[in-house]
Structure formats: structure tokens, C-alpha cells
Design a protein around this motif. Structure first.
Motif, mmCIF file in Angstrom:
data_model
loop_
_atom_site.group_PDB
_atom_site.id
_atom_site.type_symbol
_atom_site.label_atom_id
_atom_site.label_comp_id
_atom_site.label_asym_id
_atom_site.label_seq_id
_atom_site.Cartn_x
_atom_site.Cartn_y
_atom_site.Cartn_z
ATOM 1 N N ALA A 48 38.740 43.685 48.074
ATOM 2 C CA ALA A 48 39.996 43.908 47.355
ATOM 3 C C ALA A 48 40.284 42.742 46.411
ATOM 4 O O ALA A 48 40.721 42.948 45.278
ATOM 5 N N MET A 49 40.004 41.523 46.864
ATOM 6 C CA MET A 49 40.235 40.351 46.016
ATOM 7 C C MET A 49 39.303 40.363 44.802
ATOM 8 O O MET A 49 39.710 40.046 43.689
ATOM 9 N N ASP A 109 37.935 43.050 43.430
ATOM 10 C CA ASP A 109 38.408 44.121 42.544
ATOM 11 C C ASP A 109 39.622 43.663 41.739
ATOM 12 O O ASP A 109 39.719 43.928 40.543
ATOM 13 N N GLU A 110 40.521 42.996 42.417
ATOM 14 C CA GLU A 110 41.720 42.486 41.746
ATOM 15 C C GLU A 110 41.342 41.469 40.675
ATOM 16 O O GLU A 110 41.862 41.488 39.553
ATOM 17 N N GLN A 124 39.992 43.230 37.667
ATOM 18 C CA GLN A 124 41.061 43.835 36.874
ATOM 19 C C GLN A 124 41.733 42.784 35.994
ATOM 20 O O GLN A 124 42.046 43.048 34.835
ATOM 21 N N ALA A 172 48.734 40.816 40.607
ATOM 22 C CA ALA A 172 47.787 40.208 41.553
ATOM 23 C C ALA A 172 48.499 39.476 42.670
ATOM 24 O O ALA A 172 47.968 39.311 43.750
#
Length: 133
Positions: free
Chosen positions: A20-21, A23-24, A27, A132
């Protein structure tokens, strides 16, 4: 027979958090790259607009110089040459004053465009940072 230990899923949770980190982070990078491409484009547009104006001005000045030389070539008396020189000198002063105004206006318009692009970049980046967090 030895007893088997139960499998812990704590590692899987860590991997999901890490994914998740990542992916963030991706982004954030994508948003920064998307908005960052606008500023160089504005800079190129500004540089080319200024170069175009300066070259057009040079062309006008060269044309005026050619006309001045032609006029001098037709002079039969000193008084005519002096008049031609005075007219040319007066025209030069006015032409440079007009060009300074044109370039100043163009610079102001382009500075506004740069400011707008920079503000969009900062707003986009800040928005991604807030998302974020």
C-alpha cells in the motif's frame, strides 16, 4: 512426530502495508510528474515567443535600415541627407520604445502563465501529499 507451529500471518499484513505504501508513493510520483511537465512547456512557450518577437523586431529594424540607406542614396544635397538622418534617428527611438513595451507585455503575460502553472503544480503536489497522509 513433532508438532507444527501455526503459521503467522503477521508477515502477510506487513507485505500488504508495504504494498500500500509503494502504491501510494507511485501515485505521488505520477501526480508530480504529470503536473511538473506543464512548467517546462510554459518555459519553452515563453522562450519561443520572446525569440519570435525579438527576431521580428530585428527584421523590422533591418527593413528600416535598408530604407534609410536607399533614401540616403537618393539625396542630392547635404540638407536632404541631414533630414534623412534625423528622420531615421527619430524612428529608431520610437521603434525601440514600442519594442520595449511589447516585450514587457509579453513578459508579464508569460510570468502570469508561469505563476499559474507553478500554482497548479504546487496544488497538485500538496493534494497528493494530503491524500498520502
Amino acid at each position: 512426530m513433532p508438532a507444527t507451529k501455526p503459521v503467522s500471518d503477521s508477515h502477510a499484513v506487513d507485505q500488504l502495508g508495504t504494498t500500500a505504501m509503494v502504491d501510494e508513493g507511485m501515485q505521488i510520483v505520477k501526480a508530480q510528474l504529470a503536473s511538473a511537465s506543464e512548467l517546462p512547456q510554459k518555459i519553452w512557450e515563453t522562450q519561443l515567443a520572446m525569440a519570435s518577437e525579438i527576431l521580428a523586431f530585428m527584421g523590422r529594424r533591418m527593413q528600416a535600415q535598408a530604407e534609410y540607406c536607399a533614401r540616403l542614396g537618393r539625396c542630392k544635397e547635404i540638407a536632404q541627407a541631414v533630414d534623412a538622418q534625423q528622420d531615421f534617428a527619430t524612428g529608431v527611438g520610437g521603434a525601440y520604445a514600442e519594442e520595449a513595451e511589447r516585450l514587457s507585455t509579453l513578459a508579464r503575460k508569460n510570468m502570469d502563465a508561469w505563476t499559474g502553472a507553478s500554482a497548479q503544480y504546487v496544488a497538485g503536489w500538496a493534494g497528493v501529499q494530503k491524500a498520502a497522509a
